[in-house]
Design a protein around this motif. Structure first.
Motif, PDB file in Angstrom:
ATOM      1  N   GLU A  21     -42.072  31.669  11.590  1.00  0.00           N
ATOM      2  CA  GLU A  21     -42.729  30.505  10.782  1.00  0.00           C
ATOM      3  C   GLU A  21     -41.852  28.844  11.314  1.00  0.00           C
ATOM      4  O   GLU A  21     -42.223  27.878  11.409  1.00  0.00           O
ATOM      5  CB  GLU A  21     -42.070  30.592   9.546  1.00  0.00           C
ATOM      6  CG  GLU A  21     -42.947  31.952   8.604  1.00  0.00           C
ATOM      7  CD  GLU A  21     -42.648  32.842   8.818  1.00  0.00           C
ATOM      8  OE1 GLU A  21     -41.180  32.774   9.199  1.00  0.00           O
ATOM      9  OE2 GLU A  21     -43.102  33.690   8.293  1.00  0.00           O
ATOM     10  N   LEU A  22     -40.204  28.881  11.475  1.00  0.00           N
ATOM     11  CA  LEU A  22     -39.726  27.969  11.798  1.00  0.00           C
ATOM     12  C   LEU A  22     -40.266  27.115  12.985  1.00  0.00           C
ATOM     13  O   LEU A  22     -41.051  25.751  13.620  1.00  0.00           O
ATOM     14  CB  LEU A  22     -38.617  27.656  11.938  1.00  0.00           C
ATOM     15  CG  LEU A  22     -37.920  27.665  10.851  1.00  0.00           C
ATOM     16  CD1 LEU A  22     -36.368  27.882  10.969  1.00  0.00           C
ATOM     17  CD2 LEU A  22     -38.194  26.753  10.109  1.00  0.00           C
ATOM     18  N   ALA A  23     -40.948  28.814  13.662  1.00  0.00           N
ATOM     19  CA  ALA A  23     -41.069  27.916  15.937  1.00  0.00           C
ATOM     20  C   ALA A  23     -42.645  27.171  15.783  1.00  0.00           C
ATOM     21  O   ALA A  23     -42.939  26.109  16.168  1.00  0.00           O
ATOM     22  CB  ALA A  23     -40.876  29.410  16.331  1.00  0.00           C
ATOM     23  N   ILE A  24     -43.508  28.348  14.373  1.00  0.00           N
ATOM     24  CA  ILE A  24     -45.011  27.537  14.118  1.00  0.00           C
ATOM     25  C   ILE A  24     -44.854  25.898  13.420  1.00  0.00           C
ATOM     26  O   ILE A  24     -45.902  25.345  13.995  1.00  0.00           O
ATOM     27  CB  ILE A  24     -45.652  28.590  13.410  1.00  0.00           C
ATOM     28  CG1 ILE A  24     -46.018  29.748  14.631  1.00  0.00           C
ATOM     29  CG2 ILE A  24     -47.158  27.918  12.924  1.00  0.00           C
ATOM     30  CD1 ILE A  24     -45.783  31.187  13.258  1.00  0.00           C
ATOM     31  N   LEU A  25     -44.091  26.041  12.742  1.00  0.00           N
ATOM     32  CA  LEU A  25     -44.154  24.573  12.344  1.00  0.00           C
ATOM     33  C   LEU A  25     -43.676  23.657  13.068  1.00  0.00           C
ATOM     34  O   LEU A  25     -44.068  22.470  12.971  1.00  0.00           O
ATOM     35  CB  LEU A  25     -42.857  24.274  11.270  1.00  0.00           C
ATOM     36  CG  LEU A  25     -43.324  25.198   9.600  1.00  0.00           C
ATOM     37  CD1 LEU A  25     -42.688  25.534   8.934  1.00  0.00           C
ATOM     38  CD2 LEU A  25     -45.033  24.975   9.078  1.00  0.00           C
ATOM     39  N   ALA A  26     -42.004  23.921  14.224  1.00  0.00           N
ATOM     40  CA  ALA A  26     -42.316  22.654  15.246  1.00  0.00           C
ATOM     41  C   ALA A  26     -42.966  22.665  15.775  1.00  0.00           C
ATOM     42  O   ALA A  26     -43.306  21.166  16.960  1.00  0.00           O
ATOM     43  CB  ALA A  26     -40.462  23.531  15.807  1.00  0.00           C
ATOM     44  N   THR A  27     -43.881  23.413  16.544  1.00  0.00           N
ATOM     45  CA  THR A  27     -45.031  23.123  17.627  1.00  0.00           C
ATOM     46  C   THR A  27     -46.166  22.278  17.025  1.00  0.00           C
ATOM     47  O   THR A  27     -46.421  21.533  17.788  1.00  0.00           O
ATOM     48  CB  THR A  27     -45.155  23.791  18.663  1.00  0.00           C
ATOM     49  OG1 THR A  27     -45.027  25.582  17.334  1.00  0.00           O
ATOM     50  CG2 THR A  27     -44.303  24.712  18.968  1.00  0.00           C
ATOM     51  N   ALA A  28     -46.064  22.675  15.827  1.00  0.00           N
ATOM     52  CA  ALA A  28     -47.883  22.893  15.690  1.00  0.00           C
ATOM     53  C   ALA A  28     -48.030  20.911  15.002  1.00  0.00           C
ATOM     54  O   ALA A  28     -48.845  20.470  14.758  1.00  0.00           O
ATOM     55  CB  ALA A  28     -48.334  23.126  14.257  1.00  0.00           C
ATOM     56  N   ASN A  29     -46.525  20.400  14.944  1.00  0.00           N
ATOM     57  CA  ASN A  29     -46.301  19.476  13.917  1.00  0.00           C
ATOM     58  C   ASN A  29     -46.000  18.349  15.278  1.00  0.00           C
ATOM     59  O   ASN A  29     -45.758  17.000  14.958  1.00  0.00           O
ATOM     60  CB  ASN A  29     -45.885  18.992  13.002  1.00  0.00           C
ATOM     61  CG  ASN A  29     -46.336  19.891  11.364  1.00  0.00           C
ATOM     62  OD1 ASN A  29     -47.177  18.663  10.854  1.00  0.00           O
ATOM     63  ND2 ASN A  29     -46.213  20.730  11.098  1.00  0.00           N
ATOM     64  N   MET A  30     -45.852  18.953  16.629  1.00  0.00           N
ATOM     65  CA  MET A  30     -44.820  17.827  17.280  1.00  0.00           C
ATOM     66  C   MET A  30     -45.880  17.309  17.925  1.00  0.00           C
ATOM     67  O   MET A  30     -45.396  15.810  17.694  1.00  0.00           O
ATOM     68  CB  MET A  30     -44.513  18.379  18.607  1.00  0.00           C
ATOM     69  CG  MET A  30     -43.229  19.800  18.747  1.00  0.00           C
ATOM     70  SD  MET A  30     -41.923  18.205  18.422  1.00  0.00           S
ATOM     71  CE  MET A  30     -42.959  17.151  19.903  1.00  0.00           C
ATOM     72  N   GLY A  31     -47.095  17.203  17.589  1.00  0.00           N
ATOM     73  CA  GLY A  31     -48.061  16.088  18.312  1.00  0.00           C
ATOM     74  C   GLY A  31     -47.952  14.802  17.347  1.00  0.00           C
ATOM     75  O   GLY A  31     -48.145  13.966  17.911  1.00  0.00           O
ATOM     76  N   SER A  32     -47.825  15.418  16.306  1.00  0.00           N
ATOM     77  CA  SER A  32     -48.271  14.260  14.469  1.00  0.00           C
ATOM     78  C   SER A  32     -46.837  13.252  14.871  1.00  0.00           C
ATOM     79  O   SER A  32     -47.080  12.101  14.930  1.00  0.00           O
ATOM     80  CB  SER A  32     -48.363  14.491  13.084  1.00  0.00           C
ATOM     81  OG  SER A  32     -47.317  15.840  13.212  1.00  0.00           O
TER      82      SER A  32
END
Length: 283
Positions: free
Chosen positions: A193-204
């Motif tokens: 979950e942490l990996a998904i949250l980090a990569t998914a919000n890096m763009g923003s």
């Protein structure tokens, strides 16, 4: 091995990972890759077209755009990664503490999160940067102060999903410390979950840093950053529109790459979770 096999099968995700790896390597070895000093000005060479000497031309001060683009990776991408990791670390710690201890501590922390989440994040970041003053360090501080609440909320919910499972209840009954529960049981379960949250919000986060730099509130000239490169090119957009392309395309491609890799991680770990759930349910 299964992860890499799945990644190889997903061509778009593989292209995103390759692009991110290339950008990371270019940023680390910028001194060796860039042909010129990114801050070196030469008025006689301003607005030079693309050539074997200037791979992407030069800007209004005669600075090599390719060199500035390569060095800009450190300001645009690496700062965003650092801000995301620090935000995720604080949010994960607070979310895990709230989920594990519960009670008054949980209520106190979550009421604080509710207050912060009641304001739009972008408005809060812009207000904090306006109060603190221009500078990348103030942007990073504002991002961390505002964004941690969202991650704390998300991670608390993830922790609560696992705290009532049998193996954790048994560990508590056996006298396991909260530290043992946190690092030996909860944290490994939350890695996906942490990996998904980090990569998914890096763009923003990247867009926030570049956007504030574009407005003159972020990385200050002459330090190269993709947002302030766009700000410089905006002033001569009608005469030299090609000046907008390098930094603009770099921002778009890297944001797409982070989002694409985040989608892949979400699908991959989601499928694995479902398959493991079905496995144990069938038995």
């Amino acid at each position: 091995m299964r992860f890499f096999n799945r990644l190889y099968q997903d061509k778009f995700a593989l292209a995103c990972v390759i692009l991110l790896c290339m950008v990371t390597i270019a940023g680390i070895f910028a001194e060796q890759i860039a042909p010129f000093d990114p801050t070196l000005t030469n008025i006689r060479a301003k607005y030079q077209p693309i050539s074997s000497l200037y791979w992407l031309g030069t800007d209004n001060l005669g600075r090599d755009i390719f060199s500035r683009l390569i060095f800009g990776i450190r300001s645009s991408v690496f700062y965003a990664v650092g801000a995301m990791l620090l935000t995720l670390l604080i949010g994960a710690l607070i979310g895990m503490l709230a989920g594990i201890f519960g009670g008054k501590l949980d209520n106190l922390l979550m009421r604080g999160c509710d207050v912060m989440l009641s304001f739009p994040a972008e408005v809060m970041i812009l207000a904090l940067v306006g109060i603190l003053g221009a500078g990348i360090e103030h942007i990073l501080l504002a991002i961390v102060l505002v964004k941690w609440t969202w991650y704390a909320r998300m991670i608390r919910g993830i922790v609560l999903q696992h705290t009532h499972k049998n193996y954790l209840l048994f560990a508590k009954t056996a006298g396991a410390s909260y530290r043992h529960l946190l690092f030996q049981h909860i944290l490994p379960l939350m890695f996906a979950e942490l990996a998904i949250l980090a990569t998914a919000n890096m763009g923003s986060v990247m867009l926030m840093i570049s956007g504030l730099s574009f407005l003159g509130l972020g990385v200050q000239p002459p330090t190269p950053e993709w947002g302030n490169m766009l700000a410089d090119a905006k002033n001569i957009m009608l005469l030299h529109p090609e000046q907008m392309l390098p930094a603009g395309l770099a921002i778009v491609l890297v944001v797409i790459a982070f989002n694409g890799f985040g989608d892949f991680l979400r699908d991959y770990f989601g499928r694995n979770t479902e398959s493991e759930h079905d496995y144990f349910t069938d038995r």
